[in-house]
Design a protein around this motif. Structure first.
Motif, PDB file in Angstrom:
ATOM      1  N   PRO A   4     151.951  29.351 -29.524  1.00 48.56           N
ATOM      2  CA  PRO A   4     151.784  30.625 -29.136  1.00 48.56           C
ATOM      3  C   PRO A   4     150.401  30.988 -29.709  1.00 48.56           C
ATOM      4  CG  PRO A   4     154.047  30.762 -29.535  1.00 48.56           C
ATOM      5  CD  PRO A   4     153.564  29.332 -29.765  1.00 48.56           C
ATOM      6  N   GLU A   5     150.079  30.540 -30.801  1.00 46.28           N
ATOM      7  CA  GLU A   5     148.846  30.812 -31.482  1.00 46.28           C
ATOM      8  C   GLU A   5     147.768  30.226 -31.000  1.00 46.28           C
ATOM      9  OE1 GLU A   5     149.308  29.728 -35.598  1.00 46.28           O
ATOM     10  OE2 GLU A   5     151.244  30.867 -35.725  1.00 46.28           O
ATOM     11  N   ALA A  41     145.832  30.510 -26.034  1.00 45.24           N
ATOM     12  CA  ALA A  41     144.508  31.261 -25.481  1.00 45.24           C
ATOM     13  C   ALA A  41     143.378  30.129 -25.358  1.00 45.24           C
ATOM     14  CB  ALA A  41     144.209  32.312 -26.413  1.00 45.24           C
ATOM     15  N   LYS A  83     156.961  34.823 -20.524  1.00 40.12           N
ATOM     16  CA  LYS A  83     156.157  35.463 -20.135  1.00 40.12           C
ATOM     17  C   LYS A  83     155.206  36.238 -21.030  1.00 40.12           C
ATOM     18  CE  LYS A  83     155.570  39.189 -16.653  1.00 40.12           C
ATOM     19  NZ  LYS A  83     156.260  40.054 -15.513  1.00 40.12           N
ATOM     20  N   GLY A  84     155.839  36.723 -22.137  1.00 39.84           N
ATOM     21  CA  GLY A  84     155.469  37.423 -23.133  1.00 39.84           C
ATOM     22  C   GLY A  84     154.100  36.924 -24.002  1.00 39.84           C
ATOM     23  N   SER A  85     154.434  35.503 -24.290  1.00 43.03           N
ATOM     24  CA  SER A  85     153.496  34.774 -25.075  1.00 43.03           C
ATOM     25  C   SER A  85     152.270  34.362 -24.077  1.00 43.03           C
ATOM     26  CB  SER A  85     154.053  33.605 -25.703  1.00 43.03           C
ATOM     27  OG  SER A  85     154.568  32.773 -24.657  1.00 43.03           O
ATOM     28  N   GLU A 114     151.257  36.117 -21.737  1.00 41.48           N
ATOM     29  CA  GLU A 114     150.389  37.498 -21.458  1.00 41.48           C
ATOM     30  C   GLU A 114     149.703  37.812 -22.379  1.00 41.48           C
ATOM     31  OE1 GLU A 114     152.882  40.638 -18.717  1.00 41.48           O
ATOM     32  OE2 GLU A 114     153.790  40.410 -20.648  1.00 41.48           O
ATOM     33  N   THR A 115     150.045  37.565 -23.840  1.00 36.31           N
ATOM     34  CA  THR A 115     149.219  37.655 -24.820  1.00 36.31           C
ATOM     35  C   THR A 115     147.887  36.673 -24.715  1.00 36.31           C
ATOM     36  OG1 THR A 115     151.314  38.380 -26.099  1.00 36.31           O
ATOM     37  CG2 THR A 115     149.067  37.756 -27.647  1.00 36.31           C
ATOM     38  N   ALA A 116     148.242  35.617 -24.552  1.00 35.05           N
ATOM     39  CA  ALA A 116     147.198  34.470 -24.280  1.00 35.05           C
ATOM     40  C   ALA A 116     146.014  35.092 -23.359  1.00 35.05           C
ATOM     41  CB  ALA A 116     147.761  33.268 -24.079  1.00 35.05           C
ATOM     42  N   ALA A 157     145.540  37.992 -22.379  1.00 38.26           N
ATOM     43  CA  ALA A 157     144.532  39.138 -22.796  1.00 38.26           C
ATOM     44  C   ALA A 157     143.618  38.566 -23.871  1.00 38.26           C
ATOM     45  CB  ALA A 157     145.544  39.832 -23.528  1.00 38.26           C
ATOM     46  N   LYS A 158     143.906  37.719 -24.728  1.00 45.12           N
ATOM     47  CA  LYS A 158     142.830  36.973 -25.609  1.00 45.12           C
ATOM     48  C   LYS A 158     141.881  36.266 -24.810  1.00 45.12           C
ATOM     49  CE  LYS A 158     145.936  36.398 -29.594  1.00 45.12           C
ATOM     50  NZ  LYS A 158     146.647  35.214 -30.464  1.00 45.12           N
ATOM     51  N   HIS A 166     141.370  37.907 -19.520  1.00 48.72           N
ATOM     52  CA  HIS A 166     141.916  37.443 -18.280  1.00 48.72           C
ATOM     53  C   HIS A 166     141.086  36.155 -17.561  1.00 48.72           C
ATOM     54  CE1 HIS A 166     144.510  40.722 -18.124  1.00 48.72           C
ATOM     55  NE2 HIS A 166     143.622  41.214 -18.854  1.00 48.72           N
TER      56      HIS A 166
END
Length: 200
Positions: free
Chosen positions: A18-19, A22, A40-42, A44-46, A48-49, A52
């Protein structure tokens, strides 16, 4: 680590994905995990970083490494083994259709070629028939000219020419039809009626 270094990359543990998510434009996953390792959450975070920026994800694991809900994200292009199977099946179906179309085209062209070949046979027969008729015409015409040069009446010469030409042309077909009748060859008799447009 050795494999990653060959491509100027670096290796990480699954828990650290996850880290670093992105950082990747293309993600290919194929583990033996019984549960998804990317949710999906991880993702989505990526995204955003990444501001898009689109990411391509290929999930080759069975069961899936990436949650199906990830595919609903607008900036993610997720494909799994099932999608690959569908693509292969679609490809096979397309090839089958193309093969069927090719067979239809071949059948049509073969039919056209056979028709052309039959037409060539007919043309050869017609040419032979015309040549035979022309030969008879030339022979009888020369005979008529000789008769005229001898002073025979033109009316008699022309009448004899017409009779001789008719007999000459019809002699061979008449003999063949008589033989066909004696042998009970009704197919040839019917063909002759059609050929010469004869009515019963």
């Amino acid at each position: 680590h050795a494999i990653a270094s060959r491509g100027n990359g670096y290796a990480i543990e699954i828990k650290d994905i996850p880290e670093h998510l992105a950082e990747a434009d293309i993600i290919v996953s194929s583990t033996a995990s019984s549960l998804p390792i990317l949710g999906k959450g991880s993702v989505e975070t990526a995204i955003a970083k990444r501001k898009h920026k689109p990411v391509f994800m290929m999930d080759l694991a069975v069961p899936h490494d990436i949650e199906k809900e990830v595919g609903s994200l607008s900036d993610v292009y997720l494909y799994c083994v099932d999608d690959l199977k569908n693509i292969v099946d679609d490809g096979l179906q397309s090839r089958r259709k193309a093969a069927e179309q090719a067979e239809d085209i071949i059948d049509i062209q073969v039919s056209h070629f056979q028709t052309w070949m039959r037409a060539q046979d007919a043309s050869k027969t017609i040419h032979q028939l015309r040549s035979q008729a022309e030969k008879s015409r030339e022979e009888l015409l020369q005979k008529a000219i000789n008769s005229l040069n001898k002073g025979q009446p033109a009316e008699h010469v022309l009448e004899r020419l017409a009779n001789d030409l008719t007999n000459k042309i019809l002699h061979s077909p008449s003999s063949t039809l008589k033989q066909a009748a004696s042998e009970g060859n009704n197919e040839l008799l019917s063909a002759a009626q059609q050929l010469f447009n004869l009515k019963n």
